[in-house]
Design an enzyme around this catalytic site. Structure first.
Site, PDB file in Angstrom:
ATOM      1  N   GLY A 127       0.812  -1.210   0.000  1.00  0.00           N
ATOM      2  CA  GLY A 127       0.000   0.000   0.000  1.00  0.00           C
ATOM      3  C   GLY A 127       0.842   1.253   0.000  1.00  0.00           C
ATOM      4  O   GLY A 127       2.069   1.214   0.152  1.00  0.00           O
ATOM      5  N   GLU A 128       0.147   2.364  -0.163  1.00  0.00           N
ATOM      6  CA  GLU A 128       0.790   3.664  -0.063  1.00  0.00           C
ATOM      7  C   GLU A 128      -0.241   4.681   0.372  1.00  0.00           C
ATOM      8  O   GLU A 128      -1.434   4.498   0.159  1.00  0.00           O
ATOM      9  CB  GLU A 128       1.455   4.066  -1.370  1.00  0.00           C
ATOM     10  CG  GLU A 128       0.596   4.019  -2.595  1.00  0.00           C
ATOM     11  CD  GLU A 128       1.385   4.299  -3.853  1.00  0.00           C
ATOM     12  OE1 GLU A 128       1.167   5.368  -4.433  1.00  0.00           O
ATOM     13  OE2 GLU A 128       2.215   3.453  -4.231  1.00  0.00           O
ATOM     14  N   GLY A 139      -0.507   9.005   2.277  1.00  0.00           N
ATOM     15  CA  GLY A 139       0.059  10.337   2.355  1.00  0.00           C
ATOM     16  C   GLY A 139       1.432  10.359   3.009  1.00  0.00           C
ATOM     17  O   GLY A 139       2.299  11.146   2.652  1.00  0.00           O
ATOM     18  N   GLY A 157       3.641   7.651   3.266  1.00  0.00           N
ATOM     19  CA  GLY A 157       4.654   6.875   2.566  1.00  0.00           C
ATOM     20  C   GLY A 157       4.115   5.545   2.099  1.00  0.00           C
ATOM     21  O   GLY A 157       2.927   5.403   1.844  1.00  0.00           O
ATOM     22  N   VAL A 203       3.791   1.172   2.388  1.00  0.00           N
ATOM     23  CA  VAL A 203       3.636   0.085   3.360  1.00  0.00           C
ATOM     24  C   VAL A 203       4.054  -1.219   2.683  1.00  0.00           C
ATOM     25  O   VAL A 203       3.643  -1.493   1.554  1.00  0.00           O
ATOM     26  CB  VAL A 203       2.182  -0.025   3.867  1.00  0.00           C
ATOM     27  CG1 VAL A 203       2.064  -1.122   4.922  1.00  0.00           C
ATOM     28  CG2 VAL A 203       1.705   1.310   4.435  1.00  0.00           C
ATOM     29  N   ASP A 216      -8.587   9.372   9.911  1.00  0.00           N
ATOM     30  CA  ASP A 216      -8.641   8.762   8.589  1.00  0.00           C
ATOM     31  C   ASP A 216      -9.476   7.486   8.631  1.00  0.00           C
ATOM     32  O   ASP A 216      -9.106   6.473   8.059  1.00  0.00           O
ATOM     33  CB  ASP A 216      -7.223   8.470   8.080  1.00  0.00           C
ATOM     34  CG  ASP A 216      -7.189   8.182   6.586  1.00  0.00           C
ATOM     35  OD1 ASP A 216      -8.131   8.597   5.868  1.00  0.00           O
ATOM     36  OD2 ASP A 216      -6.240   7.521   6.138  1.00  0.00           O
TER      37      ASP A 216
END
Length: 154
Positions: free
Chosen positions: A18-19, A21, A23, A25, A137
């Site tokens: 994943g990515e 805001g 950075g 993952v 979030d």
């Protein structure tokens, strides 16, 4: 990906998962125990003001996550920074379907099923709020449902 495998001594990077805001993952594996973890790392940023802001946000996130002890919240195992300034968190790896995917696949849900999921989310949020933490979030893509023992969709 090969250069990333070398970054964390003791952890072998398996894949980018994943990515966001902050950075990227990655799923990684402890080379000694075989345990899978998620490593969230910052993207390099050369602007000095942004670097300080990024580091402060990172330390706030570490402080928040480390306070939380709840079966419906991922655990923080480690954190640090690399020589190039990259900041990273090592967290529990959760393999499952996120709620956004489940909604697209199976909605609408029965009332008992939906209320069970909602109560678990509210229970986890209650733990965060008790610690003075507000999750900014919260969205279906950030809620992962897994099998736990005989229970499904935990």
């Amino acid at each position: 990906m090969d250069e990333i495998k070398e970054l964390w001594p003791g952890w072998e990077t398996v894949e980018k998962i994943g990515e966001g805001g902050f950075g990227d993952v990655f799923r990684a594996r402890d080379v000694n125990t075989g345990m899978d973890v998620a490593i969230k790392c910052s993207r390099p940023d050369s602007a000095e003001g942004k670097l300080k802001d990024r580091e402060q946000r990172f330390l706030r996130e570490v402080s928040c996550i480390s306070k939380l002890r709840h079966p419906n919240i991922v655990q923080l195992f480690d954190y640090g920074s690399l020589p190039d300034g990259t900041l990273y968190l090592v967290m529990e790896y959760v393999c499952g379907l996120n709620l956004e995917q489940l909604i697209k696949r199976d909605a609408p849900f029965s009332y008992p099923y939906a209320s069970d999921i909602i109560l678990q989310v509210l229970d986890a949020l209650s733990e965060a709020h008790t610690q003075g933490i507000v999750h900014r979030d919260l969205k279906p893509a950030n809620i992962i449902l897994v099998r736990q023992g005989l229970r499904t969709d935990v």
